[in-house]
Scaffold this motif. Structure first.
Motif, PDB file in Angstrom:
ATOM      1  N   LEU A  61       0.854  -1.199   0.000  1.00  0.00           N
ATOM      2  CA  LEU A  61       0.000   0.000   0.000  1.00  0.00           C
ATOM      3  C   LEU A  61       0.889   1.248   0.000  1.00  0.00           C
ATOM      4  N   LYS A  62       0.302   2.359  -0.452  1.00  0.00           N
ATOM      5  CA  LYS A  62       1.086   3.603  -0.533  1.00  0.00           C
ATOM      6  C   LYS A  62       0.550   4.631   0.451  1.00  0.00           C
ATOM      7  N   LEU A  63       1.471   5.368   1.043  1.00  0.00           N
ATOM      8  CA  LEU A  63       1.062   6.437   1.955  1.00  0.00           C
ATOM      9  C   LEU A  63       0.784   7.699   1.152  1.00  0.00           C
ATOM     10  N   PHE A  64      -0.265   8.402   1.543  1.00  0.00           N
ATOM     11  CA  PHE A  64      -0.710   9.590   0.805  1.00  0.00           C
ATOM     12  C   PHE A  64       0.279  10.751   0.966  1.00  0.00           C
ATOM     13  N   VAL A  65       0.875  10.857   2.163  1.00  0.00           N
ATOM     14  CA  VAL A  65       1.838  11.940   2.418  1.00  0.00           C
ATOM     15  C   VAL A  65       3.228  11.427   2.071  1.00  0.00           C
ATOM     16  N   LYS A  66       3.831  12.034   1.070  1.00  0.00           N
ATOM     17  CA  LYS A  66       5.092  11.517   0.548  1.00  0.00           C
ATOM     18  C   LYS A  66       6.263  11.746   1.502  1.00  0.00           C
ATOM     19  N   ALA A 123      -3.989  -6.713   9.648  1.00  0.00           N
ATOM     20  CA  ALA A 123      -4.662  -7.988   9.355  1.00  0.00           C
ATOM     21  C   ALA A 123      -6.035  -7.731   8.743  1.00  0.00           C
ATOM     22  N   ALA A 124      -6.752  -6.747   9.279  1.00  0.00           N
ATOM     23  CA  ALA A 124      -8.088  -6.429   8.758  1.00  0.00           C
ATOM     24  C   ALA A 124      -7.991  -5.920   7.324  1.00  0.00           C
ATOM     25  N   LEU A 125      -6.973  -5.105   7.036  1.00  0.00           N
ATOM     26  CA  LEU A 125      -6.799  -4.584   5.674  1.00  0.00           C
ATOM     27  C   LEU A 125      -6.464  -5.713   4.698  1.00  0.00           C
ATOM     28  N   LYS A 126      -5.573  -6.628   5.122  1.00  0.00           N
ATOM     29  CA  LYS A 126      -5.212  -7.768   4.258  1.00  0.00           C
ATOM     30  C   LYS A 126      -6.448  -8.580   3.946  1.00  0.00           C
ATOM     31  N   ASP A 127      -7.235  -8.821   4.976  1.00  0.00           N
ATOM     32  CA  ASP A 127      -8.457  -9.601   4.829  1.00  0.00           C
ATOM     33  C   ASP A 127      -9.419  -8.897   3.856  1.00  0.00           C
ATOM     34  N   ALA A 128      -9.542  -7.579   4.008  1.00  0.00           N
ATOM     35  CA  ALA A 128     -10.459  -6.822   3.137  1.00  0.00           C
ATOM     36  C   ALA A 128      -9.985  -6.865   1.684  1.00  0.00           C
ATOM     37  N   LEU A 129      -8.685  -6.719   1.467  1.00  0.00           N
ATOM     38  CA  LEU A 129      -8.173  -6.705   0.090  1.00  0.00           C
ATOM     39  C   LEU A 129      -8.353  -8.072  -0.571  1.00  0.00           C
ATOM     40  N   LYS A 130      -8.397  -9.117   0.261  1.00  0.00           N
ATOM     41  CA  LYS A 130      -8.610 -10.471  -0.270  1.00  0.00           C
ATOM     42  C   LYS A 130     -10.085 -10.670  -0.631  1.00  0.00           C
TER      43      LYS A 130
END
Ligand code: PMP
Length: 393
Positions: free
Chosen positions: A308-313, A379-386
């Motif tokens: 994933l990418k962070l919005f603030v560079k 973990a929740a983000l990984k699960d959501a992307l799956k």
């Protein structure tokens, strides 16, 4: 008088027990409230002018002075949320026809500009691209051109995840005879901030973020310079409720021999706020800053290792309290936040104002700022992307 039969029966819905679920509050606020603070708020209601409440209010003032790192006597909590403090700051310091300069690097600058317009100020904005911030040179140029009486800056822009640099801005404002107003709702307690040393004239925050108290009280402080401007106004502030002369009397910040009834202070909200400041005093500001910084970096590294990418560079301009993640390509961000809420009872949110549709926002503030919670969010983000729909385009 005769009692007639009522035409409206008691509502059926009120006969059911109220249900409030447990949730991990990892959005940009409110955050979870620890038991110690919840219990403080459940203590009995006593009068808002009783000596015990004045003592609690005095403790709150000391706690805010510590949190803000200020010796300002005009330091207290507004009865209301962060927006109330914003209006308290602007409505008292600005008179109709005066010039106000607002740094817009997200929604909070937009709202501050709106509030200043409502009191008849001539408002100028300087706009940074979402995820970016303004340089001191850009700020100085605008100060010298517009000669404002007040400059607004959001320190922690929770809509974009930007931590705005503050160093030198106080001096710049004072060079142009302008007051510096800083919004620290999403940053204070989580990142270093020194009101007096940094020359901030008006600073405010909310109770429901790093402080972990329920929403409803908003710490605020005015410097001597700010008070001089407020108390030499030629017109009354438009708001009676937010009039600084009334509020500073109610909070015992003036020289008057007695306190006069102004409004009924939300005493149970004061108990919670006092307790939240006590929790912070127990940990110590430096420890809290370090913890938020470490947890923030751990989180950001974890997000990047997931792809994933962070919005603030720029790393140094990333808030450790509220993180903005570039909305994952091919997904509907709403489906992601809804999935995580439904399957993990965990709140994260989408963008706000200029960042709508561009980001996901995760807040880890106060007691929520821990590596264990980072692991839970990852973990929740990984699960959501799956499990969420992904378009091939
Ligand atoms: N300023 C900032 C930076 C915020 O994050 C918020 C709350 N999201 C506010 C102001 C407004 O606070 P409240 O919602 O308590 O009125």
């Amino acid at each position: 008088s005769i009692m007639l039969p009522v035409s409206m029966p008691p509502p059926q819905c009120l006969k059911k027990r109220m249900v409030v679920p447990h949730r991990y509050m990892f959005g940009p606020g409110p955050s979870n409230v620890p038991q110690r603070i919840l219990e403080a708020g459940a203590k009995p209601v006593i009068g808002h002018m009783h000596p015990e409440i004045f003592e609690i209010m005095s403790d709150i003032k000391s706690g805010i002075q510590y949190l803000f790192q200020t010796q300002n006597r005009t330091t207290f909590a507004v009865s209301g949320t962060g927006h109330t403090a914003m209006e308290c700051a602007i409505f008292n310091t600005v008179e109709s026809g005066e010039s106000v300069l607002v740094a817009v690097n997200g929604i909070w600058g937009e709202r501050a500009a709106d509030m200043a317009e409502r009191v008849g100020a001539r408002v100028k904005t300087i706009v940074a691209p979402p995820g970016g911030y303004l340089t001191n040179a850009e700020i100085e140029k605008a100060l010298s051109e517009h000669r404002p009486v007040l400059f607004f800056l959001a320190h922690g822009e929770s809509s974009t995840g930007v931590l705005h640099p503050l160093d030198g801005i106080g001096n710049l404002c004072h060079k142009y005879d302008c007051l510096l107003l800083v919004d620290s709702v999403a940053s204070i307690g989580g990142v270093p901030l020194y009101m007096d040393q940094q020359g901030i004239d008006i600073l405010y925050t909310g109770s429901q973020k790093v402080l972990n108290a329920p929403p409803g009280t908003a710490p605020i402080s005015f410097s001597e310079r700010a008070c001089r401007k407020v108390f030499s106004r030629t017109t009354k502030p438009v708001s009676f409720f937010l009039d600084l002369s009334w509020l500073s009397n109610y909070w015992g910040c003036d020289d008057k021999p007695a306190r006069i009834y102004h409004h009924t202070g939300p005493v149970t909200a004061f108990y919670s706020l006092r307790e939240s400041l006590a929790v912070l005093a127990d940990e110590g500001l430096e420890k809290s800053w370090e913890r938020h910084q470490k947890v923030g970096e751990y989180f950001h590294a974890g997000l990047e290792s997931m792809g994933l990418k962070l919005f603030v560079k720029e790393k140094h301009a990333r808030l450790p309290t509220v993180t903005t993640i570039v909305a994952p390509h091919g997904y509907d961000w709403k489906e992601i936040t809804a999935y995580i809420m439904k399957t993990h009872s965990l709140e994260i949110s989408g963008g706000l104002g200029p960042s709508v549709g561009l980001v996901l926002r995760v807040g880890l503030m106060g007691c929520n700022s821990s590596k264990a919670n980072v692991d839970m969010v990852l973990a929740a983000l990984k699960d959501a992307l799956k499990h969420c729909h992904r378009s091939k385009v």
